[in-house]
Design a protein around this motif. Sequence first.
Motif, short mmCIF file in Angstrom:
data_model
loop_
_atom_site.label_atom_id
_atom_site.label_comp_id
_atom_site.label_asym_id
_atom_site.label_seq_id
_atom_site.Cartn_x
_atom_site.Cartn_y
_atom_site.Cartn_z
N TYR A 1 31.41 45.04 42.75
CA TYR A 1 32.36 46.26 43.31
C TYR A 1 32.06 46.39 44.80
O TYR A 1 31.52 46.00 45.39
N LEU B 1 33.28 53.74 43.22
CA LEU B 1 33.20 52.35 43.10
C LEU B 1 34.40 51.61 42.48
O LEU B 1 34.96 52.03 41.59
N THR B 2 35.00 50.56 43.25
CA THR B 2 36.07 49.91 42.68
C THR B 2 35.77 48.33 42.42
O THR B 2 35.09 47.76 43.01
N LEU B 3 36.16 47.91 41.09
CA LEU B 3 35.68 46.42 40.57
C LEU B 3 36.54 45.61 41.32
O LEU B 3 37.70 45.69 41.42
#
Lengths: 111, 114
Positions: free
Chosen positions: B35, B43-45
């Motif tokens: 992430y 949070l960005t995957l």
Amino acid sequence: GQNIDQPTEMTATEGAIVQINCTYQTSGFNGLFWYQQHAGEAPTFLSYNVLDGLEEKGRFSSFLSRSKGYSYLLLKELQMKDSASYLCAVSKTGGSYIPTFGRGTSLIVHP
Amino acid sequence: SAVISQKPSRDICQRGTSLTIQCQVDSQVTMMFWYRQQPGQSLTLIATANQGSEATYESGFVIDKFPISRPNLTFSTLTVSNMSPEDSSIYLCSVAGGPNSPLHFGNGTRLTVT
């Protein structure tokens, strides 16, 4: 895609109760997670709701309504150490179930 | 829950260089993910690290920029390639025991690109 909405910031008084809401819009909803993240630290898991209703864990409780696309995290007897960001995350069916996170709610607890 | 060791914990790098972040877990885990958390954001995957095969990248992330290795069930690396200041972020390794299991996170790598 998924839309997950949480308030950006909340403040509360030590010893009080605070409710942090999370609404979501998604197809194929599977479950909803709540995480706590202190500044400069990694997120830590708090709760997971799949079915409607309230899950209680000590001072923290989490509620889910699947039909309304709504959840809340309830924090009782607030302590200064509860000042943190609280992240709502939604997982979907039909894939790898990896949760998508909301932007988080920054909670400030003051004396 | 699994103990996740991530290193380095922080680094300051010059633009155009690359940094490899390591994630070591103390037990075998089915699912490992990377992430990114940009300042003030959630949070960005980036990708799912697949053991023995190419990682699965999310929209907006490509292998040339973020190559990932996962040689076994306890270890993965993420490389941030040809860095620019926009790559300044916290990068987090996470693991899960399976579907519907909560994610557990490493302590993150705070990257600053100058």
